[in-house]
Design a protein around this motif. Structure first.
Motif, PDB file in Angstrom:
ATOM      1  N   GLU A  19      49.356 -10.847 -17.206  1.00  0.00           N
ATOM      2  CA  GLU A  19      50.097 -10.775 -18.471  1.00  0.00           C
ATOM      3  C   GLU A  19      49.159 -10.564 -19.665  1.00  0.00           C
ATOM      4  OE1 GLU A  19      52.506 -14.301 -18.681  1.00  0.00           O
ATOM      5  OE2 GLU A  19      54.107 -13.361 -17.506  1.00  0.00           O
ATOM      6  N   HIS A  20      49.778 -10.174 -20.800  1.00  0.00           N
ATOM      7  CA  HIS A  20      49.080 -10.006 -22.095  1.00  0.00           C
ATOM      8  C   HIS A  20      47.936  -8.987 -22.006  1.00  0.00           C
ATOM      9  CE1 HIS A  20      51.514 -13.407 -23.076  1.00  0.00           C
ATOM     10  NE2 HIS A  20      50.810 -14.258 -22.327  1.00  0.00           N
ATOM     11  N   VAL A  21      48.198  -7.867 -21.324  1.00  0.00           N
ATOM     12  CA  VAL A  21      47.163  -6.830 -21.208  1.00  0.00           C
ATOM     13  C   VAL A  21      47.381  -5.782 -22.297  1.00  0.00           C
ATOM     14  CG1 VAL A  21      46.887  -7.189 -18.727  1.00  0.00           C
ATOM     15  CG2 VAL A  21      48.498  -5.466 -19.528  1.00  0.00           C
ATOM     16  N   GLU A  22      46.306  -5.057 -22.611  1.00  0.00           N
ATOM     17  CA  GLU A  22      46.375  -4.004 -23.639  1.00  0.00           C
ATOM     18  C   GLU A  22      45.759  -2.714 -23.105  1.00  0.00           C
ATOM     19  OE1 GLU A  22      44.210  -5.412 -26.977  1.00  0.00           O
ATOM     20  OE2 GLU A  22      45.691  -6.923 -27.548  1.00  0.00           O
ATOM     21  N   ASN A  23      46.400  -1.576 -23.447  1.00  0.00           N
ATOM     22  CA  ASN A  23      45.863  -0.240 -23.118  1.00  0.00           C
ATOM     23  C   ASN A  23      45.519  -0.070 -21.638  1.00  0.00           C
ATOM     24  OD1 ASN A  23      45.981   0.475 -25.854  1.00  0.00           O
ATOM     25  ND2 ASN A  23      44.000  -0.517 -26.225  1.00  0.00           N
ATOM     26  N   VAL A  24      46.359  -0.612 -20.783  1.00  0.00           N
ATOM     27  CA  VAL A  24      46.151  -0.459 -19.339  1.00  0.00           C
ATOM     28  C   VAL A  24      46.970   0.737 -18.850  1.00  0.00           C
ATOM     29  CG1 VAL A  24      46.634  -1.534 -17.105  1.00  0.00           C
ATOM     30  CG2 VAL A  24      45.599  -2.869 -18.926  1.00  0.00           C
ATOM     31  N   LYS A  25      46.398   1.522 -17.920  1.00  0.00           N
ATOM     32  CA  LYS A  25      47.065   2.739 -17.459  1.00  0.00           C
ATOM     33  C   LYS A  25      47.493   2.612 -16.004  1.00  0.00           C
ATOM     34  CE  LYS A  25      44.037   5.576 -20.375  1.00  0.00           C
ATOM     35  NZ  LYS A  25      43.041   4.529 -20.661  1.00  0.00           N
ATOM     36  N   TYR A  26      48.536   3.389 -15.650  1.00  0.00           N
ATOM     37  CA  TYR A  26      49.001   3.466 -14.265  1.00  0.00           C
ATOM     38  C   TYR A  26      47.861   3.968 -13.367  1.00  0.00           C
ATOM     39  CZ  TYR A  26      51.514   5.351 -10.229  1.00  0.00           C
ATOM     40  OH  TYR A  26      51.926   5.654  -8.953  1.00  0.00           O
ATOM     41  N   ASN A  27      47.704   3.392 -12.199  1.00  0.00           N
ATOM     42  CA  ASN A  27      46.688   3.781 -11.204  1.00  0.00           C
ATOM     43  C   ASN A  27      45.272   3.322 -11.552  1.00  0.00           C
ATOM     44  OD1 ASN A  27      47.541   4.816  -8.813  1.00  0.00           O
ATOM     45  ND2 ASN A  27      47.615   6.945  -9.475  1.00  0.00           N
ATOM     46  N   GLU A  28      45.123   2.581 -12.664  1.00  0.00           N
ATOM     47  CA  GLU A  28      43.784   2.140 -13.079  1.00  0.00           C
ATOM     48  C   GLU A  28      43.224   1.109 -12.083  1.00  0.00           C
ATOM     49  OE1 GLU A  28      41.804   0.049 -17.051  1.00  0.00           O
ATOM     50  OE2 GLU A  28      43.697   1.150 -17.225  1.00  0.00           O
ATOM     51  N   LEU A  29      41.921   1.179 -11.853  1.00  0.00           N
ATOM     52  CA  LEU A  29      41.274   0.241 -10.940  1.00  0.00           C
ATOM     53  C   LEU A  29      41.093  -1.121 -11.600  1.00  0.00           C
ATOM     54  CD1 LEU A  29      38.322   1.984  -9.044  1.00  0.00           C
ATOM     55  CD2 LEU A  29      40.313   0.906  -8.052  1.00  0.00           C
ATOM     56  N   VAL A  30      41.233  -2.173 -10.790  1.00  0.00           N
ATOM     57  CA  VAL A  30      41.104  -3.545 -11.285  1.00  0.00           C
ATOM     58  C   VAL A  30      40.141  -4.303 -10.376  1.00  0.00           C
ATOM     59  CG1 VAL A  30      42.372  -5.635 -11.932  1.00  0.00           C
ATOM     60  CG2 VAL A  30      43.549  -3.427 -11.922  1.00  0.00           C
ATOM     61  N   GLN A  41      39.253  -5.937  -5.132  1.00  0.00           N
ATOM     62  CA  GLN A  41      39.694  -4.789  -5.922  1.00  0.00           C
ATOM     63  C   GLN A  41      41.186  -4.532  -5.749  1.00  0.00           C
ATOM     64  OE1 GLN A  41      37.103  -1.390  -5.036  1.00  0.00           O
ATOM     65  NE2 GLN A  41      36.252  -1.687  -7.068  1.00  0.00           N
ATOM     66  N   GLY A  42      41.747  -3.875  -6.737  1.00  0.00           N
ATOM     67  CA  GLY A  42      43.147  -3.479  -6.673  1.00  0.00           C
ATOM     68  C   GLY A  42      43.373  -2.326  -7.627  1.00  0.00           C
ATOM     69  N   LYS A  43      44.639  -1.891  -7.720  1.00  0.00           N
ATOM     70  CA  LYS A  43      44.961  -0.843  -8.703  1.00  0.00           C
ATOM     71  C   LYS A  43      46.297  -1.153  -9.344  1.00  0.00           C
ATOM     72  CE  LYS A  43      47.442   2.604  -5.968  1.00  0.00           C
ATOM     73  NZ  LYS A  43      47.589   4.018  -5.682  1.00  0.00           N
ATOM     74  N   VAL A  44      46.489  -0.639 -10.548  1.00  0.00           N
ATOM     75  CA  VAL A  44      47.713  -0.895 -11.308  1.00  0.00           C
ATOM     76  C   VAL A  44      48.847  -0.047 -10.739  1.00  0.00           C
ATOM     77  CG1 VAL A  44      48.809  -0.770 -13.577  1.00  0.00           C
ATOM     78  CG2 VAL A  44      46.404  -1.441 -13.394  1.00  0.00           C
ATOM     79  N   LEU A  45      49.938  -0.726 -10.344  1.00  0.00           N
ATOM     80  CA  LEU A  45      51.103  -0.035  -9.786  1.00  0.00           C
ATOM     81  C   LEU A  45      52.175   0.196 -10.833  1.00  0.00           C
ATOM     82  CD1 LEU A  45      52.080  -1.509  -6.306  1.00  0.00           C
ATOM     83  CD2 LEU A  45      51.084   0.692  -6.820  1.00  0.00           C
ATOM     84  N   GLU A  46      52.233  -0.705 -11.814  1.00  0.00           N
ATOM     85  CA  GLU A  46      53.339  -0.643 -12.769  1.00  0.00           C
ATOM     86  C   GLU A  46      52.928  -1.353 -14.057  1.00  0.00           C
ATOM     87  OE1 GLU A  46      57.762  -2.366 -12.554  1.00  0.00           O
ATOM     88  OE2 GLU A  46      57.134  -1.330 -10.711  1.00  0.00           O
ATOM     89  N   ILE A  47      53.381  -0.829 -15.203  1.00  0.00           N
ATOM     90  CA  ILE A  47      53.127  -1.493 -16.487  1.00  0.00           C
ATOM     91  C   ILE A  47      54.463  -1.662 -17.202  1.00  0.00           C
ATOM     92  CG2 ILE A  47      51.857  -1.402 -18.675  1.00  0.00           C
ATOM     93  CD1 ILE A  47      50.555   1.084 -16.597  1.00  0.00           C
ATOM     94  N   ALA A  52      51.084  -6.150 -16.345  1.00  0.00           N
ATOM     95  CA  ALA A  52      50.631  -5.155 -15.356  1.00  0.00           C
ATOM     96  C   ALA A  52      50.822  -5.720 -13.951  1.00  0.00           C
ATOM     97  CB  ALA A  52      49.166  -4.800 -15.582  1.00  0.00           C
ATOM     98  N   LEU A  53      51.447  -4.906 -13.085  1.00  0.00           N
ATOM     99  CA  LEU A  53      51.585  -5.275 -11.677  1.00  0.00           C
ATOM    100  C   LEU A  53      50.446  -4.605 -10.908  1.00  0.00           C
ATOM    101  CD1 LEU A  53      53.496  -6.746  -9.645  1.00  0.00           C
ATOM    102  CD2 LEU A  53      54.525  -4.508  -9.210  1.00  0.00           C
ATOM    103  N   VAL A  54      49.638  -5.421 -10.229  1.00  0.00           N
ATOM    104  CA  VAL A  54      48.431  -4.919  -9.551  1.00  0.00           C
ATOM    105  C   VAL A  54      48.610  -5.032  -8.036  1.00  0.00           C
ATOM    106  CG1 VAL A  54      45.955  -5.316  -9.195  1.00  0.00           C
ATOM    107  CG2 VAL A  54      46.936  -5.519 -11.494  1.00  0.00           C
ATOM    108  N   GLN A  55      48.283  -3.958  -7.336  1.00  0.00           N
ATOM    109  CA  GLN A  55      48.294  -3.980  -5.861  1.00  0.00           C
ATOM    110  C   GLN A  55      46.871  -4.241  -5.378  1.00  0.00           C
ATOM    111  OE1 GLN A  55      50.851  -2.497  -3.397  1.00  0.00           O
ATOM    112  NE2 GLN A  55      49.497  -3.390  -1.890  1.00  0.00           N
ATOM    113  N   LEU A  56      46.685  -5.295  -4.588  1.00  0.00           N
ATOM    114  CA  LEU A  56      45.354  -5.625  -4.063  1.00  0.00           C
ATOM    115  C   LEU A  56      45.015  -4.757  -2.862  1.00  0.00           C
ATOM    116  CD1 LEU A  56      45.678  -9.519  -4.222  1.00  0.00           C
ATOM    117  CD2 LEU A  56      44.299  -8.091  -5.725  1.00  0.00           C
TER     118      LEU A  56
END
Length: 459
Positions: A19-30, A41-47, A52-56
């Motif tokens: 929660e409370h993320v800023e300027n995060v993009k779809y498919n971005e690495l986390v 590691q994971g990637k952003v699936l949905e904003i 941001a919803l992250v897939q591990l």
């Protein structure tokens, strides 16, 4: 500067909410770093607004969200590419898996690729010889085409894939040819078969292998074909190579998509697959082709096992819409001991007419191909009639057609997985088999070709 967030609120299976993320993009690495320094590691699936919803990429077991922090890297998954990739084996995320050194990259490329401008595409019209008669002679593969293999559980599609990877080449122009092989969700035994076969035959020297095993995470399975295609695009359009991409098994890829879709609680489409399965498969298949002004090309042979041998299942059905034909394997031929068990009548290559003929294969190719199809079809009908009514019901000509069908399956289709036939050998064998029929039955072939190529024997 990469921002870190200690606002991980929830983990459900492979999904994590930040929660409370800023300027995060779809498919971005986390990157998720735990208090003990362990990084996952994971990637952003949905904003959704500031969530941001992250897939591990790996299991969430043992992840303590109270002390973990999420770091968004500002880029999507990338593959490091270099000419040194040839001859190497990687896992589904592009890390070396063969005990060799890390690749020193020339550059890093986004695995989602850049869309190919339709106006810049060149029409596929050059023959690729696979050494398999049922493909070369009757369902010809053309450079820049996407031609899937529809298999079924228990059929030897792995052997056919290895054979094509080993034998395929573009005739005559002496240009560099490479194979990119993506194994998606296969067993350790299958992976070992491919690696051993490539090494045994020396085919690995011109190949790049990406191996994703059934025990690897579903999200890695979704990345594997894109890793392979990114490597292929680099080899083709940066290094000017003709690249054949073989992907097995697309069904495992679609199952991974269904798993991720279910975890996201999306509304399911046909058979539980996500509604965007068509567009997602298209984003993979449409990365094949030739570009005007560039020497290289990407040709694709995706392999998929049809669940319950069903051609109308969503995966083969949608694949058939996007690709230019299909090669279908037959359980009936396999039971008879014929390998590769390619069922030529329902198989189709929509671009075969563009890659055959004079100065490409041979002038008689199109005529003999049509005649072989017609004769085999009639021969199968004659055999079915004979099974119901007995041989006495067949005319003399029908008996010759039935004999032709038997010889065609035994000698033309069944050649084994180690036999590499040139296109001349395939065409000459076709003429030899056609000589079983009376000359008057060869109605689809020009007289000049019959006079030139038909083996001289009494009709």
């Amino acid at each position: 500067m990469q921002k870190e967030y200690r606002t991980i609120k929830e983990v459900v299976g492979p999904l994590m909410l930040v929660e409370h993320v800023e300027n995060v993009k779809y498919n971005e690495l986390v990157e998720i770093e735990q208090a003990n320094g362990e990084v996952r590691q994971g990637k952003v699936l949905e904003i959704n607004r500031d969530r941001a919803l992250v897939q591990l990429f790996e299991a969430s077991q043992g992840l303590k969200i109270s002390s973990a922090k999420a770091r968004f890297l500002g880029k999507s998954i990338e593959l490091k590419v270099s000419p040194d990739m040839l001859g190497r084996v990687f896992d589904g995320m592009g890390h070396p898996k063969d005990g060799g050194p890390e690749i020193i990259p020339e550059k890093s490329v986004d695995i989602n690729g850049a869309p190919m401008n339709p106006a810049a595409r060149d029409y596929p019209d050059e023959f690729i010889q696979t050494g398999v008669s049922a493909i070369d002679g009757l369902n010809t593969l053309v450079r820049g085409q996407k031609l899937p293999v529809f298999s079924a559980s228990g059929l030897p599609h792995a052997n056919l894939a290895a054979q094509i990877a080993r034998q395929a080449k573009v005739l005559g122009d002496g240009s560099k040819f490479a194979v990119v092989f993506a194994a998606i969700g296969i067993t350790y035994e299958e992976a070992d078969f491919f690696i051993t076969d490539f090494r045994r035959t020396g085919a690995i020297d011109r190949a790049v292998l990406f191996m994703n095993l059934a025990s690897d995470p579903a999200i890695e399975r979704i990345a594997t074909p894109r890793m392979a295609l990114s490597a292929a695009e680099y080899l083709a359009f940066d290094l000017g190579m003709h690249v054949l991409v073989i992907m097995t098994d697309i069904t495992n890829y679609a199952e991974a998509m269904r798993e991720v879709s279910a975890a996201r609680k999306e509304v399911p489409g046909r058979r539980g697959y996500p509604g965007y399965l068509y567009t997602d498969l298209a984003s993979i298949y449409e990365r094949a082709g030739k570009i005007r002004g560039k020497e290289g090309s990407i040709t694709q042979i995706p392999i998929l096992t049809m669940p319950e041998d069903d051609k109308t299942h969503p995966i083969p059905d949608l694949t058939g819409y996007i690709t230019e034909g299909q090669i279908i394997l037959s359980r009936e031929l396999y039971k008879k001991g014929f390998n590769p068990p390619i069922d030529v009548l329902p198989s189709l290559s929509r671009l075969k007419d563009k890659g055959i003929g004079k100065n490409k294969t041979r002038e008689d190719h199109a005529d003999t191909m049509n005649q072989l199809f017609a004769a085999y079809s009639r021969g199968k009908e004659a055999k079915e009639l004979s099974a119901i009514l007995g041989d006495a019901a067949l005319t003399d000509v029908d008996k010759k057609y039935a004999k032709f069908a038997e010889e065609f399956e035994r000698r033309y289709i069944s050649q084994g997985f180690d036999c590499n036939r040139s296109i001349e050998e395939t065409l000459n064998l076709g003429w030899e088999l056609l000589s079983i029929l009376p000359k008057t039955e060869l109605k689809r072939i020009k007289d000049e070709y019959i006079a030139r190529y038909l083996p001289t024997k009494e009709q």
